[in-house]
Design an enzyme around this catalytic site. Structure first.
Site, PDB file in Angstrom:
ATOM      1  N   HIS A 240      87.074  64.043  46.475  1.00 49.03           N
ATOM      2  CA  HIS A 240      85.953  63.560  45.661  1.00 49.03           C
ATOM      3  C   HIS A 240      85.830  64.279  44.303  1.00 49.03           C
ATOM      4  O   HIS A 240      85.619  63.666  43.271  1.00 49.03           O
ATOM      5  CB  HIS A 240      84.651  63.687  46.451  1.00 49.03           C
ATOM      6  CG  HIS A 240      83.595  62.713  46.044  1.00 49.03           C
ATOM      7  ND1 HIS A 240      82.702  62.152  46.927  1.00 49.03           N
ATOM      8  CD2 HIS A 240      83.299  62.176  44.841  1.00 49.03           C
ATOM      9  CE1 HIS A 240      81.895  61.326  46.280  1.00 49.03           C
ATOM     10  NE2 HIS A 240      82.234  61.330  45.008  1.00 49.03           N
TER      11      HIS A 240
ATOM     12  N   LYS B  61      86.205  59.214  50.791  1.00 50.64           N
ATOM     13  CA  LYS B  61      86.440  60.454  50.030  1.00 50.64           C
ATOM     14  C   LYS B  61      85.947  61.675  50.808  1.00 50.64           C
ATOM     15  O   LYS B  61      84.908  61.610  51.462  1.00 50.64           O
ATOM     16  CB  LYS B  61      85.687  60.417  48.688  1.00 50.64           C
ATOM     17  CG  LYS B  61      85.900  59.176  47.895  1.00 50.64           C
ATOM     18  CD  LYS B  61      85.188  59.219  46.552  1.00 50.64           C
ATOM     19  CE  LYS B  61      85.188  57.837  45.939  1.00 50.64           C
ATOM     20  NZ  LYS B  61      84.116  56.955  46.454  1.00 50.64           N
TER      21      LYS B  61
ATOM     22  N   ASP C 210      84.730  50.710  48.655  1.00 52.27           N
ATOM     23  CA  ASP C 210      84.809  52.131  48.302  1.00 52.27           C
ATOM     24  C   ASP C 210      83.584  52.864  48.838  1.00 52.27           C
ATOM     25  O   ASP C 210      82.451  52.514  48.504  1.00 52.27           O
ATOM     26  CB  ASP C 210      84.863  52.253  46.771  1.00 52.27           C
ATOM     27  CG  ASP C 210      84.850  53.702  46.319  1.00 52.27           C
ATOM     28  OD1 ASP C 210      85.930  54.318  46.334  1.00 52.27           O
ATOM     29  OD2 ASP C 210      83.779  54.205  45.960  1.00 52.27           O
TER      30      ASP C 210
ATOM     31  N   TYR D 142      78.276  59.673  50.354  1.00 49.52           N
ATOM     32  CA  TYR D 142      77.362  58.531  50.124  1.00 49.52           C
ATOM     33  C   TYR D 142      76.441  58.298  51.332  1.00 49.52           C
ATOM     34  O   TYR D 142      75.538  57.470  51.268  1.00 49.52           O
ATOM     35  CB  TYR D 142      78.140  57.237  49.850  1.00 49.52           C
ATOM     36  CG  TYR D 142      79.002  57.225  48.603  1.00 49.52           C
ATOM     37  CD1 TYR D 142      78.974  58.268  47.678  1.00 49.52           C
ATOM     38  CD2 TYR D 142      79.847  56.144  48.341  1.00 49.52           C
ATOM     39  CE1 TYR D 142      79.777  58.248  46.553  1.00 49.52           C
ATOM     40  CE2 TYR D 142      80.650  56.120  47.213  1.00 49.52           C
ATOM     41  CZ  TYR D 142      80.617  57.171  46.324  1.00 49.52           C
ATOM     42  OH  TYR D 142      81.422  57.137  45.211  1.00 49.52           O
TER      43      TYR D 142
END
Ligand code: A2P
Length: 281
Positions: A107, A74, A44, A49
């Protein structure tokens, strides 16, 4: 040992590796290798990120076969809307050096606190997600951090239902109402921070059950989620704990254990309310 969940033609491993806050390239390479070796296939990530390029390198430098992996990514809040979400996905595909994602998620929902037309914005982004799905760039689409009212509005407009709703869920934050709603609509909950960001592991109820089952409190948290039909994506940068977190298929919690865990009061976690989110990041 790992298992898959199969729903409406989608197949997804039920234990995955979370990568939030893991950006350092060599560390991510080691974590991905350790995780793959003990059976993880779901990884994931998210545009936010900032580790998509590092993840792509981790996969190629470790020689992992793309087709064996389930890559979930996402779209960030700055790329909402029909066109923008498609552009964002293509950028992520480039960074990940792949021509498809196994799953792509919104997200955060547009927040009613910030946008009077929040439902319209979410519906427009979702149309872009459906387009990506139809074009074969993503094999499953879903959302994150959607509450019941966000889902209700989305479902009024959606041609294809979200496969997944990824939300923070762990002992102390059991998401009972949302889980019931999603079960009813055949939307799978994926628990982010299933260990409450590591903050809940000293809870006495978890420790008592762990001692009795000869397991760790983390394994009890994860098993509790799995027995509720939820996908869990714990994060760890420690090889022993990465291994431990997927060794959750050789024991069961009793109904009484599950009930005790259900009743644990809030005792830590990330705790971001998607209706209160100010466009951070
Ligand atoms: P570490 O990386 O040192 O293992 P969550 O997935 O709920 O966000 O929790 C992540 C946090 O929990 C990290 O701080 C991680 O630290 C810790 N953690 C992950 N797995 C375990 C485990 N099996 N036992 C104890 N702590 C864990």
């Amino acid at each position: 040992m790992r298992e898959n969940l199969i729903r409406n033609g989608n197949q997804i491993p039920i234990v995955g590796l979370g990568t939030w806050q893991i950006t350092e390239r060599n560390l991510l390479k080691e974590i991905v290798r350790d995780a793959y070796d003990v059976g993880y296939r779901l990884i994931d990530t998210a545009a936010a990120y900032s580790n998509e390029i590092a993840l792509s390198k981790a996969i190629s430098e470790n020689g992992l076969p793309r087709e064996e992996l389930f890559l979930s990514d996402k779209v960030w809040n700055t790329s909402r809307g029909y066109e923008a979400v498609q552009e964002a996905c293509k950028k992520s595909l480039k960074k990940l050096k792949t021509d498809y994602l196994d799953m792509y998620l919104i997200h955060w929902p547009a927040s009613p606190k910030l946008y009077s037309n929040w439902a319209e914005i979410n519906a427009d982004t979702w149309r872009g997600m459906e387009r990506l799905y139809k074009d074969g760039l993503v094999r499953a689409i879903g959302v994150c951090n959607f509450k019941i009212h966000h889902l209700e509005e989305l479902l009024k407009e959606a041609e294809k239902k979200p496969f997944i709703n990824q939300v923070e869920m762990h002992p102390g934050l059991n998401q009972k109402e949302l889980l019931n709603y999603c079960n009813d609509k055949d939307i799978v909950i994926e628990a982010s921070s299933p260990l409450g960001n590591g903050q809940i592991l000293s809870n006495p109820v978890l420790n008592e059950i762990a001692t009795e089952k000869k397991k760790t409190p983390a394994q009890i948290c994860l098993r509790w989620g799995l027995q509720k039909g939820v996908i869990v994506i714990p994060k760890s940068s420690n090889p022993e704990r990465i291994k431990q977190n997927i060794e959750v298929f050789d024991f069961e919690l009793t109904e009484e254990d599950v009930e005790k865990i259900d009743n644990i009061p809030y005792c830590g976690g990330i705790g971001i309310d998607s209706d209160e989110v100010v466009e951070f990041g």
